[in-house]
Design an enzyme around this catalytic site. Sequence first.
Site, PDB file in Angstrom:
ATOM      1  CG  HIS A  25       0.066   4.118   4.846  1.00 40.69           C
ATOM      2  ND1 HIS A  25      -0.696   3.549   5.938  1.00 40.69           N
ATOM      3  CD2 HIS A  25      -0.783   5.672   5.271  1.00 40.69           C
ATOM      4  CE1 HIS A  25      -1.906   3.547   5.503  1.00 40.69           C
ATOM      5  NE2 HIS A  25      -1.976   5.005   4.779  1.00 40.69           N
TER       6      HIS A  25
ATOM      7  CG  HIS B 270      -0.655   0.053   2.560  1.00 38.03           C
ATOM      8  ND1 HIS B 270       0.644  -0.668   3.231  1.00 38.03           N
ATOM      9  CD2 HIS B 270      -0.473   0.993   3.507  1.00 38.03           C
ATOM     10  CE1 HIS B 270       1.224  -0.767   4.361  1.00 38.03           C
ATOM     11  NE2 HIS B 270       0.582   0.012   4.284  1.00 38.03           N
TER      12      HIS B 270
ATOM     13  CG  ASP C 233       0.615  -2.162   6.918  1.00 41.77           C
ATOM     14  OD1 ASP C 233       1.662  -3.070   7.346  1.00 41.77           O
ATOM     15  OD2 ASP C 233       0.965  -1.251   7.320  1.00 41.77           O
TER      16      ASP C 233
ATOM     17  CG  HIS D 112      -4.529  -0.326   5.816  1.00 40.18           C
ATOM     18  ND1 HIS D 112      -4.226  -0.218   7.975  1.00 40.18           N
ATOM     19  CD2 HIS D 112      -2.935   0.512   6.233  1.00 40.18           C
ATOM     20  CE1 HIS D 112      -3.093  -0.188   8.302  1.00 40.18           C
ATOM     21  NE2 HIS D 112      -2.238   0.587   7.193  1.00 40.18           N
TER      22      HIS D 112
ATOM     23  CG  HIS E 164       3.899  -3.351  10.168  1.00 43.47           C
ATOM     24  ND1 HIS E 164       2.972  -2.302  11.204  1.00 43.47           N
ATOM     25  CD2 HIS E 164       4.037  -2.462   9.028  1.00 43.47           C
ATOM     26  CE1 HIS E 164       2.524  -1.422  10.272  1.00 43.47           C
ATOM     27  NE2 HIS E 164       3.187  -1.186   9.102  1.00 43.47           N
TER      28      HIS E 164
ATOM     29  CG  ASP F  16       4.696   2.680   6.572  1.00 43.05           C
ATOM     30  OD1 ASP F  16       3.945   3.177   6.342  1.00 43.05           O
ATOM     31  OD2 ASP F  16       4.318   1.891   8.201  1.00 43.05           O
ATOM     32  CG  HIS F  17       4.328  -0.896   3.899  1.00 42.12           C
ATOM     33  ND1 HIS F  17       4.180  -1.192   4.235  1.00 42.12           N
ATOM     34  CD2 HIS F  17       4.002  -0.029   4.679  1.00 42.12           C
ATOM     35  CE1 HIS F  17       4.108  -1.958   5.251  1.00 42.12           C
ATOM     36  NE2 HIS F  17       3.633  -0.776   6.800  1.00 42.12           N
TER      37      HIS F  17
END
EC number: 3.1.26.11
Length: 308
Positions: free
Chosen positions: A62, A60, A209, A140, A269, A64-65
């Site tokens: 976000h 996805h 996530d 998510h 995670h 942090d990914h």
Amino acid sequence: MKLTFLGTGAAIPTKYRAHPSISLKFDGEIFLFDCGENTQRQIIFTDVSPMKINNIFISHLHGDHILGLPGLLQSVAFQGRTKPLNIYGPEETAKMLENILNVGYHSIDYPINVYEISSKTPEKIISTDNYEVYSFPVVHSVPALAYVFRQVKKPRMDLEKVNKLGIEIGPDLKRLKDGFSVELNGKIITLEDVTLPPKKGICVGYSGDTIPLNEFAEFLRELKCTTLIHEATFDKTMDKNAKETLHSTVHDALNIAKLSGVNTVILTHISARYDELSAFENDIVEFKAENPDLHVLIAEDLMEYSLK
């Protein structure tokens, strides 16, 4: 086949956990799942070769990914990459990549192919003679995907059947191995006549996530997966936080592993709130009291895990 956990943290990195990224080494190729900030530096401490990364799977969008993408893409360009690189992700992945690469100056001369995947239905997104990759829509706060990598095993030659049919080593046997039928003593013989069913290949799932989804567990069971990498952002006392942020707890992840029938579950995670993991370990001990056969690991940065 080997997994290397490059980053096992969550939204905020810590001294011990970088942003999410996992590599899978198979048949001389590297498959990268998520590419959080600092991924390319984490790679330096492993035997992962960035130049052998041909496919990147983004769960996805976000930060942090994905924020490790521009640095990694630029670095392999500096190293002389000319081979195309494929990036798979949910809707808006192409726009995200365009926006990231429009910041600053980049010298990326090799082709980058972006494949946007529906976050509505499961799909087989790659199919080769040796492996398959599937996507699965998860839940998510933004469109999100889980992925499954499955090794494809070919049928095995049954030498007893070969000898019984009088097939000698030579052109006829080679044609059969190549998938063609041959005629022997007036009888048509096919590959199916001289092979055993293929052995079960390795299959590993990655949740990205998500909240716990029984449908994902059923999908993993259908594909006969043996290993599951599942997010476990919180321990079970933080269940309310997990529900509010659409994440999973340790107990959630373990329960999905149980329902899916995998042999091993690897938790990743991990929220930055955890300086130590006694709460996670307590949850695992409690779960394993009733499910002793499930192999449970908590991922650490730079941890390697061989898939057999």
